[in-house]
Scaffold this motif. Structure first.
Motif, PDB file in Angstrom:
ATOM      1  N   THR A  79     -27.523  33.933   0.972  1.00 42.16           N
ATOM      2  CA  THR A  79     -26.315  34.682   1.343  1.00 42.16           C
ATOM      3  C   THR A  79     -25.837  34.280   2.732  1.00 42.16           C
ATOM      4  O   THR A  79     -24.629  34.139   2.980  1.00 42.16           O
ATOM      5  N   ALA A  80     -26.772  34.072   3.648  1.00 45.59           N
ATOM      6  CA  ALA A  80     -26.400  33.703   5.010  1.00 45.59           C
ATOM      7  C   ALA A  80     -25.837  32.290   5.074  1.00 45.59           C
ATOM      8  O   ALA A  80     -24.940  32.001   5.868  1.00 45.59           O
ATOM      9  N   PHE A  81     -26.362  31.402   4.234  1.00 48.60           N
ATOM     10  CA  PHE A  81     -25.956  30.003   4.277  1.00 48.60           C
ATOM     11  C   PHE A  81     -24.505  29.801   3.862  1.00 48.60           C
ATOM     12  O   PHE A  81     -23.755  29.087   4.510  1.00 48.60           O
ATOM     13  N   VAL A  82     -24.104  30.362   2.737  1.00 46.92           N
ATOM     14  CA  VAL A  82     -22.809  30.030   2.144  1.00 46.92           C
ATOM     15  C   VAL A  82     -21.891  31.240   2.157  1.00 46.92           C
ATOM     16  O   VAL A  82     -22.180  32.262   1.555  1.00 46.92           O
ATOM     17  N   ARG A  83     -20.791  31.094   2.865  1.00 47.68           N
ATOM     18  CA  ARG A  83     -19.836  32.195   3.003  1.00 47.68           C
ATOM     19  C   ARG A  83     -18.603  31.924   2.148  1.00 47.68           C
ATOM     20  O   ARG A  83     -18.512  30.907   1.485  1.00 47.68           O
ATOM     21  N   ALA A  84     -17.652  32.855   2.184  1.00 47.56           N
ATOM     22  CA  ALA A  84     -16.373  32.669   1.509  1.00 47.56           C
ATOM     23  C   ALA A  84     -15.288  32.755   2.584  1.00 47.56           C
ATOM     24  O   ALA A  84     -14.621  33.775   2.725  1.00 47.56           O
ATOM     25  N   LEU A  90      -6.047  27.505   0.203  1.00 43.98           N
ATOM     26  CA  LEU A  90      -7.077  27.178  -0.761  1.00 43.98           C
ATOM     27  C   LEU A  90      -7.831  25.923  -0.334  1.00 43.98           C
ATOM     28  O   LEU A  90      -9.062  25.890  -0.379  1.00 43.98           O
ATOM     29  N   ARG A  91      -7.105  24.890   0.100  1.00 44.42           N
ATOM     30  CA  ARG A  91      -7.795  23.649   0.453  1.00 44.42           C
ATOM     31  C   ARG A  91      -8.741  23.852   1.634  1.00 44.42           C
ATOM     32  O   ARG A  91      -9.873  23.353   1.623  1.00 44.42           O
ATOM     33  N   GLU A  92      -8.287  24.559   2.657  1.00 50.70           N
ATOM     34  CA  GLU A  92      -9.144  24.771   3.820  1.00 50.70           C
ATOM     35  C   GLU A  92     -10.353  25.640   3.465  1.00 50.70           C
ATOM     36  O   GLU A  92     -11.463  25.418   3.961  1.00 50.70           O
ATOM     37  N   ASP A  93     -10.134  26.642   2.607  1.00 50.29           N
ATOM     38  CA  ASP A  93     -11.255  27.486   2.175  1.00 50.29           C
ATOM     39  C   ASP A  93     -12.287  26.665   1.399  1.00 50.29           C
ATOM     40  O   ASP A  93     -13.493  26.782   1.624  1.00 50.29           O
ATOM     41  N   VAL A  94     -11.801  25.845   0.469  1.00 47.79           N
ATOM     42  CA  VAL A  94     -12.710  25.026  -0.334  1.00 47.79           C
ATOM     43  C   VAL A  94     -13.425  24.004   0.541  1.00 47.79           C
ATOM     44  O   VAL A  94     -14.632  23.787   0.402  1.00 47.79           O
ATOM     45  N   ALA A  95     -12.697  23.382   1.461  1.00 45.86           N
ATOM     46  CA  ALA A  95     -13.310  22.382   2.342  1.00 45.86           C
ATOM     47  C   ALA A  95     -14.436  22.992   3.166  1.00 45.86           C
ATOM     48  O   ALA A  95     -15.515  22.394   3.310  1.00 45.86           O
ATOM     49  N   GLN A  96     -14.221  24.203   3.692  1.00 45.39           N
ATOM     50  CA  GLN A  96     -15.265  24.854   4.484  1.00 45.39           C
ATOM     51  C   GLN A  96     -16.441  25.249   3.598  1.00 45.39           C
ATOM     52  O   GLN A  96     -17.604  25.095   3.996  1.00 45.39           O
ATOM     53  N   PHE A  97     -16.152  25.722   2.398  1.00 43.15           N
ATOM     54  CA  PHE A  97     -17.221  26.090   1.473  1.00 43.15           C
ATOM     55  C   PHE A  97     -18.069  24.869   1.124  1.00 43.15           C
ATOM     56  O   PHE A  97     -19.304  24.943   1.088  1.00 43.15           O
ATOM     57  N   GLU A 141     -20.108  36.244  -6.858  1.00 43.54           N
ATOM     58  CA  GLU A 141     -19.151  37.302  -6.502  1.00 43.54           C
ATOM     59  C   GLU A 141     -18.530  37.024  -5.140  1.00 43.54           C
ATOM     60  O   GLU A 141     -17.328  37.233  -4.923  1.00 43.54           O
ATOM     61  N   ASN A 142     -19.350  36.545  -4.203  1.00 43.54           N
ATOM     62  CA  ASN A 142     -18.863  36.238  -2.866  1.00 43.54           C
ATOM     63  C   ASN A 142     -17.873  35.069  -2.893  1.00 43.54           C
ATOM     64  O   ASN A 142     -16.778  35.145  -2.341  1.00 43.54           O
ATOM     65  N   VAL A 143     -18.246  33.989  -3.566  1.00 43.28           N
ATOM     66  CA  VAL A 143     -17.409  32.790  -3.610  1.00 43.28           C
ATOM     67  C   VAL A 143     -16.126  33.042  -4.394  1.00 43.28           C
ATOM     68  O   VAL A 143     -15.095  32.414  -4.122  1.00 43.28           O
ATOM     69  N   ALA A 144     -16.162  33.969  -5.342  1.00 41.30           N
ATOM     70  CA  ALA A 144     -14.961  34.279  -6.121  1.00 41.30           C
ATOM     71  C   ALA A 144     -13.813  34.740  -5.231  1.00 41.30           C
ATOM     72  O   ALA A 144     -12.639  34.621  -5.617  1.00 41.30           O
ATOM     73  N   GLN A 145     -14.132  35.240  -4.040  1.00 40.07           N
ATOM     74  CA  GLN A 145     -13.086  35.670  -3.118  1.00 40.07           C
ATOM     75  C   GLN A 145     -12.152  34.515  -2.760  1.00 40.07           C
ATOM     76  O   GLN A 145     -10.959  34.714  -2.532  1.00 40.07           O
ATOM     77  N   ILE A 146     -12.684  33.298  -2.679  1.00 42.65           N
ATOM     78  CA  ILE A 146     -11.850  32.128  -2.369  1.00 42.65           C
ATOM     79  C   ILE A 146     -10.763  31.970  -3.425  1.00 42.65           C
ATOM     80  O   ILE A 146      -9.587  31.738  -3.104  1.00 42.65           O
TER      81      ILE A 146
END
Length: 202
Positions: A79-84, A90-97, A141-146
């Motif tokens: 949970t700490a490693f991968v955020r949303a 969308l592109r910036e969110d995906v790139a950071q993920f 559930e967390n990543v679905a926020q993206i």
């Protein structure tokens, strides 16, 4: 990341008191180091305690079994490693993920722990179920926020198949780093981001 993976175990100095929080962090670090060194099958409460410079009773006061310890601590780390992240598009969110996921799976301990737990899960149905409940479901559930934010911005259509898109978003990096274990770089991360965006919008 906010986790103790890779932190020194912090063994007790001779005659020195250890605060409860310090001991817990030492046990957590020792757990990850021991799990990476020997794998889940050979992991023992005694070895974790010994690596942390503590007695095994200190472990049992916090976790009733090695499985409970594994589920709680790996879920916490995942949970700490991968955020949303919300970076405005969308592109910036995906790139950071993608970058966060690559950093997580490239961690020296995680690169040994993740394949081991995947293999162990194929033999241990109880562990596999607990990992799915404690790690996979909350992370998805967390990543679905993206994706949900992208729909709200109008970057993805309202009838977007979020479950299928989550597979496109998460799976390529896991396949590359946890399964075939092939190194990645910034250029690969950029190319992968472009392909994921194209798949999400297809």
């Amino acid at each position: 990341m906010d986790t103790n993976i890779g932190a020194p175990a912090g063994k007790r100095p001779p005659g020195g008191p250890v605060l409860q929080g310090d001991l817990t962090r030492a046990l957590e670090a020792a757990f990850f180091e021991e799990l990476a060194a020997v794998g889940y099958g050979k992991l023992s409460i005694e070895a974790v305690a010994r690596r942390a410079g503590a007695g095994k009773a200190a472990v049992y006061r916090r976790w009733p079994s090695k499985q409970a310890m594994t589920i709680e601590l790996t879920a916490k780390a995942a949970t700490a490693f991968v955020r949303a992240p919300d970076r405005g598009s969308l592109r910036e969110d995906v790139a950071q993920f993608v970058r966060d996921t690559m950093a997580a799976l490239s961690h020296p301990l995680a690169s040994r722990i993740v394949p081991d737990l995947l293999a162990e899960g194929s033999r241990n149905a109880e562990l596999a179920g607990a990992l799915l409940t404690g790690i996979r479901d909350p992370r998805r559930e967390n990543v679905a926020q993206i994706l949900q934010r992208a729909v709200e911005r109008g970057e993805l259509p309202e009838d977007t198949d979020l479950e299928l898109c989550l597979d496109f978003l998460v799976s390529p990096t896991y396949w590359r780093l946890a399964i075939i274990r092939t190194p990645v770089d910034d250029a690969y991360a950029e190319r992968l981001t472009d392909k994921i965006i194209a798949a999400l919008k297809a």
